[in-house]
Design a protein around this motif. Structure first.
Motif, short mmCIF file in Angstrom:
data_model
loop_
_atom_site.label_atom_id
_atom_site.label_comp_id
_atom_site.label_asym_id
_atom_site.label_seq_id
_atom_site.Cartn_x
_atom_site.Cartn_y
_atom_site.Cartn_z
N ASN A 109 0.83 -1.22 0.00
CA ASN A 109 0.00 0.00 0.00
C ASN A 109 0.86 1.26 0.00
OD1 ASN A 109 -2.27 -1.55 -0.02
ND2 ASN A 109 -2.75 -1.33 2.15
N MET A 110 2.02 1.21 0.67
CA MET A 110 2.92 2.37 0.67
C MET A 110 3.45 2.62 -0.74
SD MET A 110 2.95 3.47 3.76
CE MET A 110 1.26 2.87 3.73
N LEU A 112 1.98 1.97 -3.52
CA LEU A 112 0.90 2.60 -4.29
C LEU A 112 0.81 4.09 -3.99
CD1 LEU A 112 -0.22 -0.24 -5.14
CD2 LEU A 112 -2.46 0.67 -4.69
N ILE A 113 0.92 4.43 -2.71
CA ILE A 113 0.79 5.84 -2.34
C ILE A 113 1.96 6.65 -2.91
CG2 ILE A 113 0.98 7.39 -0.33
CD1 ILE A 113 -0.85 5.27 1.11
N ALA A 116 1.36 7.18 -6.48
CA ALA A 116 0.32 8.20 -6.66
C ALA A 116 0.91 9.61 -6.51
CB ALA A 116 -0.82 7.99 -5.66
N THR A 117 1.82 9.79 -5.55
CA THR A 117 2.38 11.14 -5.37
C THR A 117 3.29 11.51 -6.55
OG1 THR A 117 4.35 10.40 -4.12
CG2 THR A 117 2.42 11.01 -2.83
N SER A 120 0.78 11.60 -10.78
CA SER A 120 -0.63 11.95 -10.62
C SER A 120 -1.44 11.71 -11.90
CB SER A 120 -0.78 13.41 -10.17
OG SER A 120 -0.26 14.27 -11.16
N PHE A 123 -1.53 7.69 -12.80
CA PHE A 123 -2.12 6.80 -11.80
C PHE A 123 -3.65 6.91 -11.85
CE2 PHE A 123 -0.73 3.75 -8.89
CZ PHE A 123 -1.52 3.74 -7.76
N THR A 124 -4.19 6.47 -12.99
CA THR A 124 -5.64 6.47 -13.20
C THR A 124 -6.28 5.40 -12.31
OG1 THR A 124 -5.41 4.78 -14.90
CG2 THR A 124 -5.33 7.09 -15.63
N PRO A 125 -7.62 5.40 -12.20
CA PRO A 125 -8.28 4.34 -11.43
C PRO A 125 -7.91 2.93 -11.94
CG PRO A 125 -9.84 6.09 -11.86
CD PRO A 125 -8.60 6.44 -12.62
N GLN A 128 -4.47 2.14 -10.77
CA GLN A 128 -4.49 1.84 -9.35
C GLN A 128 -5.02 0.42 -9.12
OE1 GLN A 128 -6.80 4.57 -6.93
NE2 GLN A 128 -6.69 3.26 -5.13
N GLN A 132 -2.86 -2.45 -7.38
CA GLN A 132 -3.37 -3.02 -6.13
C GLN A 132 -3.41 -4.55 -6.26
OE1 GLN A 132 -4.67 -1.01 -3.05
NE2 GLN A 132 -3.75 -2.98 -2.57
#
Lengths: 147, 145
Positions: A109-110, A112-113, A116-117, A120, A123-125, A128, A132
């Motif tokens: 999860n980190m 992924l975050i 994302a940063t 931007s 990193f579309t849905p 993501q 995931q």
């Protein structure tokens, strides 16, 4: 076994090509240690982890983050056999390192975050969702040899 | 739960959030990344593709509603269980939502904030927000029986 479509593999590869493994690896591991402080117990040998800035600047955290993410990058080349790819590392994390497999999910999860940063726009849905799925599959593969 | 500095930094960042956009994006991403969550929104119309989900006006409207509720929660960080008591009962008794989904939505919200704020979403802010979303998820689950 998790199945990735060719579109999912292409999406992962396209984003991975832009990733600075050293930066993203170090940052992901650091964020894990900051956001979930109990994870620091696995890294007592790393020196100063007393503050967020100490963790972010710690050279051992950066080096180990890079190592972890390189391993991740290797797995991306073997997305059809993550369990096989991570078999040795799974045994290591169980038998020698004694890491609770829940931490693999947290680190995923980190990552992924951090992606994302940094990305931007990319990193579309859908991106993501694919990442995931990938980090979940990797966490499961790393837990697979636990006993 | 949060120190005074954490409350200040969380409130400051959230003050920059466009609640209607971020709410819709967070709920949309939940439905795309964890497709089983769509079962709670069958009456929302077309959720057949990621683009359909993200563009769906009912998803956007409901996402806005959810995030407005979250915003209210931020004003009551010392009593999240109290603030979310009625919503907790609603989600248990009427909506029958598995509380695990509150944790998933909280994590998706953190990803959306990370994406929108980039480097401004420092590890310290992430840690603070993670505490908040976890607290909200727990508060929403608190009245379950």
């Amino acid at each position: 076994m998790v199945h990735f479509t060719s579109e999912e593999k292409a999406a992962v590869a396209s984003l991975w090509a832009k990733v600075n493994v050293e930066a993203v690896g170090g940052e992901s591991l650091a964020r894990l240690l900051i956001v979930y402080p109990w994870t620091q117990r696995f890294f007592d040998s790393f020196g100063n982890l007393h503050s967020e800035s100490a963790i972010m600047g710690n050279p051992k955290v950066k080096a180990h983050g890079k190592k972890v993410l390189n391993s991740f990058g290797n797995a991306i080349k073997h997305m059809d056999d993550l369990k096989g790819t991570f078999a040795d590392l799974s045994e290591l994390h169980c038998d020698k390192l004694h890491v609770d497999p829940e931490n693999f999910r947290l680190l995923g999860n980190m990552i992924l975050i951090v992606l994302a940063t940094h990305f931007s726009k990319e990193f579309t849905p859908q991106m993501q969702a694919t990442w995931q799925k990938l980090t979940n599959a990797m966490a499961n593969a790393l837990a697979h040899k636990y006993h | 739960m949060l120190t005074a500095e954490e409350k200040t930094s969380v409130t400051a960042l959230f003050g920059k959030v466009k609640v209607d956009e971020v709410g819709g994006e967070a709920l949309g991403r939940l439905l795309v990344v964890y497709p089983w969550t769509q079962r709670f929104f069958e009456h929302f119309g077309d959720l057949s593709t990621a683009d359909a989900v993200m563009g769906n006006p009912q998803v956007k409207a409901h996402g806005k509603k959810v995030l407005e509720s979250f915003s209210d929660g931020l004003k009551h960080l010392d009593d999240l269980k109290g603030a979310f008591a009625k919503l907790s009962e609603l989600h248990c008794d009427k909506l029958h939502v598995d509380p695990e989904n509150f944790r998933l939505l909280g994590n998706v919200l953190v990803v959306v904030l990370a994406r929108r704020f980039g480097g401004e979403f420092t590890p310290e802010l992430q840690a603070s927000f993670q505490k908040v979303v976890t607290g909200v998820a727990n508060a929403l689950a608190h009245r379950y029986h």
